[in-house]
Motif scaffolding. Structure first.
Motif, mmCIF file in Angstrom:
data_model
loop_
_atom_site.group_PDB
_atom_site.id
_atom_site.type_symbol
_atom_site.label_atom_id
_atom_site.label_comp_id
_atom_site.label_asym_id
_atom_site.label_seq_id
_atom_site.Cartn_x
_atom_site.Cartn_y
_atom_site.Cartn_z
ATOM 1 N N ARG A 27 58.582 17.615 18.004
ATOM 2 C CA ARG A 27 58.084 16.704 16.850
ATOM 3 C C ARG A 27 56.791 15.966 17.368
ATOM 4 N N GLU A 28 56.003 16.021 16.158
ATOM 5 C CA GLU A 28 54.580 15.312 16.522
ATOM 6 C C GLU A 28 54.523 13.974 15.401
ATOM 7 N N SER A 29 54.372 12.915 16.039
ATOM 8 C CA SER A 29 54.300 11.579 15.309
ATOM 9 C C SER A 29 53.152 10.952 15.610
ATOM 10 N N VAL A 30 52.509 10.204 14.597
ATOM 11 C CA VAL A 30 51.349 9.454 14.596
ATOM 12 C C VAL A 30 52.055 7.822 14.552
ATOM 13 N N VAL A 31 51.567 7.210 15.655
ATOM 14 C CA VAL A 31 52.076 5.814 15.984
ATOM 15 C C VAL A 31 51.333 4.690 15.767
ATOM 16 N N ASP A 32 51.182 3.753 15.175
ATOM 17 C CA ASP A 32 50.382 2.380 15.381
ATOM 18 C C ASP A 32 50.616 1.767 16.780
ATOM 19 N N VAL A 33 49.493 1.562 17.602
ATOM 20 C CA VAL A 33 49.502 1.285 18.770
ATOM 21 C C VAL A 33 49.725 -0.080 18.888
ATOM 22 N N ARG A 34 49.343 -1.042 17.761
ATOM 23 C CA ARG A 34 49.695 -2.257 17.854
ATOM 24 C C ARG A 34 51.343 -2.663 17.756
ATOM 25 N N THR A 35 51.896 -2.005 16.263
ATOM 26 C CA THR A 35 53.191 -2.283 16.040
ATOM 27 C C THR A 35 54.136 -1.325 16.556
ATOM 28 N N LEU A 36 53.694 -0.079 17.044
ATOM 29 C CA LEU A 36 54.500 1.094 17.315
ATOM 30 C C LEU A 36 55.355 1.576 16.036
ATOM 31 N N GLU A 37 54.796 1.419 14.755
ATOM 32 C CA GLU A 37 55.424 1.873 13.645
ATOM 33 C C GLU A 37 55.075 3.233 13.611
ATOM 34 N N VAL A 38 56.064 4.203 13.249
ATOM 35 C CA VAL A 38 55.761 5.688 12.850
ATOM 36 C C VAL A 38 54.946 5.695 11.630
ATOM 37 N N LEU A 39 53.852 6.073 11.637
ATOM 38 C CA LEU A 39 52.971 6.276 10.256
ATOM 39 C C LEU A 39 53.230 7.517 9.684
ATOM 40 N N SER A 40 53.680 8.524 10.397
ATOM 41 C CA SER A 40 54.027 10.082 9.918
ATOM 42 C C SER A 40 54.690 10.776 11.162
ATOM 43 N N SER A 41 55.377 11.908 10.855
ATOM 44 C CA SER A 41 56.040 12.424 11.716
ATOM 45 C C SER A 41 56.142 14.025 10.947
ATOM 46 N N GLN A 42 56.103 14.980 11.990
ATOM 47 C CA GLN A 42 56.451 16.448 11.594
ATOM 48 C C GLN A 42 57.176 17.140 12.596
ATOM 49 N N GLU A 43 57.572 18.288 12.306
ATOM 50 C CA GLU A 43 58.328 19.446 13.250
ATOM 51 C C GLU A 43 57.028 20.233 13.857
ATOM 52 N N ILE A 44 57.064 20.429 14.928
ATOM 53 C CA ILE A 44 56.117 21.577 15.581
ATOM 54 C C ILE A 44 56.793 22.269 16.526
ATOM 55 N N GLU A 45 55.864 23.231 17.042
ATOM 56 C CA GLU A 45 56.166 24.408 18.016
ATOM 57 C C GLU A 45 55.474 23.842 19.063
ATOM 58 N N LEU A 46 56.408 23.594 20.287
ATOM 59 C CA LEU A 46 55.586 22.962 21.406
ATOM 60 C C LEU A 46 54.884 24.142 22.112
ATOM 61 N N THR A 47 53.833 23.785 23.012
ATOM 62 C CA THR A 47 53.099 24.972 23.575
ATOM 63 C C THR A 47 53.811 25.487 24.919
ATOM 64 N N PRO A 48 53.785 26.326 25.556
ATOM 65 C CA PRO A 48 54.344 26.515 26.732
ATOM 66 C C PRO A 48 54.453 25.593 27.917
ATOM 67 N N ALA A 49 53.138 24.946 28.062
ATOM 68 C CA ALA A 49 53.222 23.859 29.012
ATOM 69 C C ALA A 49 54.094 22.707 28.645
ATOM 70 N N GLU A 50 54.187 22.353 27.258
ATOM 71 C CA GLU A 50 55.149 21.295 26.917
ATOM 72 C C GLU A 50 56.440 21.472 26.962
ATOM 73 N N GLN A 51 56.693 22.660 27.048
ATOM 74 C CA GLN A 51 58.168 23.219 27.162
ATOM 75 C C GLN A 51 58.724 23.067 28.480
ATOM 76 N N GLN A 52 57.707 22.938 29.496
ATOM 77 C CA GLN A 52 58.321 22.835 30.877
ATOM 78 C C GLN A 52 58.613 21.725 31.504
ATOM 79 N N VAL A 53 59.832 21.492 32.282
ATOM 80 C CA VAL A 53 59.941 20.301 32.897
ATOM 81 C C VAL A 53 59.064 19.822 34.297
ATOM 82 N N GLY A 54 58.944 18.747 34.050
ATOM 83 C CA GLY A 54 57.666 18.490 35.087
ATOM 84 C C GLY A 54 57.666 16.786 35.240
ATOM 85 N N THR A 55 56.412 16.221 35.761
ATOM 86 C CA THR A 55 56.405 14.726 35.792
ATOM 87 C C THR A 55 56.251 14.287 34.565
#
Length: 111
Positions: free
Chosen positions: A33-61
């Motif tokens: 999921r990809e979301s756009v969040v207001d920095v000050r209020t933490l309000e989710v302004l939009s959100s959508q389903e996405i395909e994660l990159t291979p790097a994003e799929q791996q566990v790590g730091t």
């Protein structure tokens, strides 16, 4: 962090749980999921389903640990972007900081 429509926002990407047609959780490491969040209020302004990159799929730091390792401090340097990428086949955090006095950007790779 980006300036959009007179607001500072974060664009956040994360793993998410996918459900089948019966509402049961399915294992799909590329589903996110990809979301756009207001920095000050933490309000989710939009959100959508996405395909994660291979790097994003791996566990790590975690993003938090990578941010702590980056040397960010107020008022400078400030983190302006973090992305999970593959470097030599290994997942790392690419952390971009900005020197607020000179506007110079620096990129660091955090394992």
């Amino acid at each position: 962090m980006e300036y959009v429509d007179s607001s500072w926002v974060w664009q956040l990407r994360s793993a998410a749980t996918k459900e089948d047609m019966f509402g049961e959780a399915t294992h799909d490491p590329s589903f996110g999921r990809e979301s756009v969040v207001d920095v000050r209020t933490l309000e989710v302004l939009s959100s959508q389903e996405i395909e994660l990159t291979p790097a994003e799929q791996q566990v790590g730091t975690s993003a938090y640990d990578a941010a702590q390792q980056s040397g960010e401090q107020w008022p400078s340097p400030l983190i302006i972007e973090m992305a999970r990428v593959l470097e030599d086949g290994e997942p790392v955090w690419q952390v971009t900081t900005c020197d607020t006095e000179t506007s110079e950007h620096s990129v660091q790779m955090m394992p």
